[in-house]
Structure formats: C-alpha cells, structure tokens
Design an enzyme around this catalytic site. Structure first.
Site: not given
Ligand code: NDP
Length: 480
Positions: A150, A248, A282, A461
């Site tokens: 995002n 996070e 988020c 963080e």
């Molecule tokens: P995901 O959890 O799908 O993915 C986040 C990252 O983790 C991506 O790089 C993804 O790779 C990777 N990933 C997926 N599976 C694994 C695994 N088994 N092991 C390690 N890494 C993995 O989230 P989204 O990308 O869909 O992002 C949206 C989410 O992020 C929302 O829920 C949002 O709320 C949250 N978010 C939270 C924030 C915070 O600060 N609390 C800030 C911004 C977003 P790939 O995409 O290649 O599968």
C-alpha cells in the site's frame, strides 16, 4: 518488458529459477514489467551476502552509517520525479499522493534514522555508590524486513533505515504486487556505490519465499508489516527459533465524531481518513461513529463530499482517488460491498466498480462508498476491507461509543473529534488503540511509538523504539 532484478551483494541479478511473474499496472490492468519469482535459493544467497557484509558494517561508526544513509536520501531526492511516477504506476495511487506523501517520506525515513543514531543514548543504573550498570545496545545481525504494497517505498525505508543505522544488514522483501520502487532503489544504491551486501532485496511471492527468509537460521530478527493473517503465520513458524519479531498488522479504525466538533473540519478529515490512497492505508478510519444529534447532518455532508471525489487516471492532477492495487483486491472489496448489502446495509453512495474510458477501461477503480444501518458488531464492521468503503454508526453517549469502538479485534489507530478537550483526553485514554488522534488524522511525528494493540500487532517501531528493536541491550555492571 522491463525485467525487475533481485539485488544481492551489490549486484542486480536474475532469480535462480529465471522464472518471472507479470507486474500489472492497476490503472489499465495491463502487464508492464516482470517480477522475479524468487525461491529459497535466492533468499539463501541474499542472507549469505548480508551475513558477510555484517562483519564489516557492524563495525562502522555511527557517523559513517549516518553519512551513507543521508547519501541514499540525497539520491532519492535527485530521482524524485522518476520514483513518484513509478510508485503511482505500480500501485495505482494518484501521482499527487506519491509526490506529497510516499517519496518524500522515503527520504525522510532515511534522514530521520541517519540523525537519530547520532543522538541516541542508553541507560545507566547507579547502585547507591556500590556499582554502576550501563547498557550497551549492539546490532543483532541480518534483519528480514518485509513490507506490503500500500505504501511500497515509504514502508520499505521505514524498516531498512533503522535496521541499517543500528549496524545490522538487511534482506528486504517488498510485496511482489508493487516491486518497482524497491527495484529502482536498488539501482540507485548501485549508482552511489552503496556498500555491497549491506542491503539486499529479494523479489517474489511471500507464500513461496517468505518461510525461507523468516525461519532462516542466520536471520535473528524479523520486522514485518502486512495483514494480520500473514503476521499470525510468521509468528507461528518463527516461534521455535526465538527470533526478535515486530509485527505491524491490520486495522479497523474508529473515527469518533462528537456533536460539539468543528463540523466542517470533522467532515473533511473523516473523508480524507476514509478515502486517501483508495482507503488502502492501515490507519484509515473505516468505522465512523457519529453522535445522534448531528448524525443526519454529518451523513449528508460526508456523502456529499464522497460523491464529489474524482476517481480517475492516477496521472491526472484532478484525480482524488486512483485505482485499487490489483484485480484480486478489487474483487475482494466488491464482495465485501455485496456482503454489506446482504446484511441490511443501506448504501448511501458508491458501491460499484467504475469503468473509465479508453486505455483505462480495464483498470481497477471503485467509487467511494458509504454505508449506514450496519450493526457495530457485524462482520463488515469488524473485518478490514482495505478499500474506499466506510460505515456510519450513530451513538448516544461516550460510554456507548467507547464500547463499540473497542469491540473490534483490531486496535491500531483511532480519531476523536470534539471541542471539549477534557472529553478528548478522557475518551482517548479508554480507547484500545496504539495511536490516537484528537481533532486530526494521520499527523505523524517520526519519533512516536508506532504500532497496534490486539490483532493489530506486536511491539512498537518508530523513533527510538525502532533503534531499540533493531539492537540487543547488554547490561554491564561495574563494581565501584
Ligand atoms: P500481506 O500480509 O499479504 O503481505 C505483506 C508482505 O508479506 C508482502 O511482502 C507479502 O509478499 C509478504 N508475505 C506474504 N506471505 C508471507 C509469508 N508466509 N512469509 C513472509 N512474508 C510473506 O499484506 P498486504 O501486502 O496485502 O498489505 C496489506 C495489509 O498490510 C493490510 O492488512 C494493512 O492493514 C497492513 N498494513 C499495516 C500497517 C501497519 O503499520 N500496521 C501499514 C500498512 C499496511 P507478497 O505480497 O509477495 O505475497
């Protein structure tokens, strides 16, 4: 089509399998570049390179690391326009948003931690003349930094900057859905002779390479931002290895509007909190609680505002919203909209995919959507939709709204709008969220502890919390 490459040991290299995935431009639904479909072998190479680099990087002075991070920030600023255009194209967000938020924050993150590391201090515990304890904070090793789609470069730099500033080396894994600015960053690193192996970036699908990275024996620390389910998975599989973990995660953030608020400001901020970045932040306020006395007036003002928002070409300066990030994500949001209707939600505006004209006709656009008449504890008001969809929920008293706001399994952020500052403090103290704003939204000071309660995360963080997370405290007791 341009091939994105992994960045390992200072070199831009192909994935070992030579297999690539198409990278889609969400504004038109067409593939425009190729992303490595990396696997465990690529992760192992990256960790090996980071481990070798750790032997020299962990011995550099704070000033040397600060200088190098500032040099990278300079280079980001020199490549500002290119990075802005790339972020907008890769993610679908308006160019104006990438120019105002994403790319400025990427360089600001690096500069902030380049400065913070020079001004950090550690604890001293004096024992009444008998002894002095002092705490050294030492780097830990190779850090895995995993970031979502995002805010791609913004969140990647939010993690790598403190990790590197404290003397760790990094293997970063950006989202495979938005890999472009991480790739451009690695090209920039090469151009400025960033020390080899200190930062490594492996592209690919999380489900394929994630476990290899997070459970790697030479990776003692994992910083993850993403969805709660992925966070849960990482937490589970890394548990036997006793790694330092920061998570996070998602949010379902309440926006609480009291009847004594500055009305116009509350409406415009609620609209911003709902729809910025197509609702894909988020911290977005997706549950809008409005006190009964002003409910109808607020409803019509917010709906009016939402209807006036222009959803369009991310490149156009007129567009307030661009495309959501992928077809899969768009369909997920549309399913949630249907579910809200089935639950008896009254659709006040939006609720449909928007088909634009010409080149953009296959893009992933959704109208800003406002619902009412959904119970505070129904699935729609509890699950993160992560799109331009909000619900309005009326409330009578402070106690009612606190109960409803806290009923969610998430606890990331909240906003409160009131002119009664005592009430603001009182309600803020009772809301279960890691970050709470009074009379504003998304006003970020990089020094604050950032993170969520409940299913929104583990650990904090931000500012000196990041420096603490990426270091191990070592107490030394000196007998006097
Ligand atoms: P995901 O959890 O799908 O993915 C986040 C990252 O983790 C991506 O790089 C993804 O790779 C990777 N990933 C997926 N599976 C694994 C695994 N088994 N092991 C390690 N890494 C993995 O989230 P989204 O990308 O869909 O992002 C949206 C989410 O992020 C929302 O829920 C949002 O709320 C949250 N978010 C939270 C924030 C915070 O600060 N609390 C800030 C911004 C977003 P790939 O995409 O290649 O599968």
């Amino acid at each position: 089509m341009e091939k994105i490459l992994n960045y390992i040991n200072g070199e831009l290299i192909e994935p070992s399998s030579k297999i690539y995935i198409e990278n889609i431009d969400p504004s038109c639904g067409k593939a425009y570049s190729l992303v490595p479909d990396s696997c465990a072998d690529d992760v192992n190479e990256a960790v090996k390179s980071a481990k070798v680099a750790y032997s020299f990087w962990s011995k550099t002075t704070k000033q040397e690391r600060s200088d190098i991070l500032n040099k990278l920030a300079d280079a980001i600023e020199e490549n500002f326009d290119m990075l802005v255009a790339a972020e907008s194209r890769d993610n679908g967000k308006p160019l104006s948003l990438a120019a105002k938020v994403d790319i400025p924050r990427a360089s600001a993150n690096l500069r902030f931690f380049a400065g913070a590391i020079l001004h950090d201090s550690s604890d001293v515990h004096e024992m009444d003349g008998e002894a002095i304890n002092y705490t050294l904070r030492v780097p830990i090793g190779v850090a895995a930094c995993i970031s979502p789609w995002n805010l791609p470069l913004y969140l990647l730099t939010w993690k790598i900057a403190p990790a590197l500033a404290t003397g760790n080396t990094v293997v970063a894994k950006p989202s495979e859905i938005t890999p472009m600015t991480a790739y451009l960053l690695s090209k920039i690193c090469k151009e400025i002779n960033f020390p080899k192996g200190v930062l490594n970036i492996v592209h690919g699908r999380g489900e394929k390479l994630g476990d290899a990275l997070t459970t790697h024996q030479d990776v003692p620390i994992v910083s993850f931002t993403g969805g709660s389910d992925t966070g849960k998975h990482i937490s589970k599989i890394t548990a036997p290895y006793f790694k330092k973990l920061s998570l996070e995660l998602g949010g379902k953030n309440p926006n609480i509007i009291f009847d004594d608020c500055d009305f116009d400001k509350a409406v415009s901020t609620a609209s911003r909190a709902a729809f910025t970045n197509q609702g894909q932040i988020c911290l977005c306020g997706s549950r809008v609680f409005v006190q009964n006395k002003i409910y109808e007036k607020f409803k019509s003002a917010l709906v009016d505002k939402a209807k006036k928002l222009i959803v369009g070409d991310p490149k156009s300066s007129n567009s307030h919203l661009g495309a959501v990030v992928s077809e899969e994500h768009m369909n997920k949001i549309l399913l949630k909209i249907n579910e809200a209707k089935k639950l008896g939600g009254i659709l006040l505006c939006g609720g449909e995919r928007l088909i634009l004209e010409g080149e953009l006709k296959n893009g992933y656009y959704i109208q800003p959507t406002v619902f009412e008449n959904l119970a505070y504890d129904c699935s729609i008001n509890n699950e993160e939709i992560f799109g331009p969809v909000v619900t309005l929920i009326p409330f009578e008293s402070e106690d009612d709204v606190i109960m409803m706001a806290n009923s969610s399994e998430f606890g990331l952020s909240a906003s409160i709008f009131t002119k009664d500052i005592s009430r603001g403090h009182r309600v803020a103290a009772k809301i279960d969220s890691g970050v709470i704003w009074i009379n504003t939204w998304l006003l970020r000071d990089l020094r604050i502890p950032f993170g969520g309660m409940k299913n929104s995360g583990v650990g904090r963080e931000g500012g000196f919390n990041s420096l603490k997370f990426f270091t191990e405290p070592k107490n030394i007791c000196v007998k006097i």
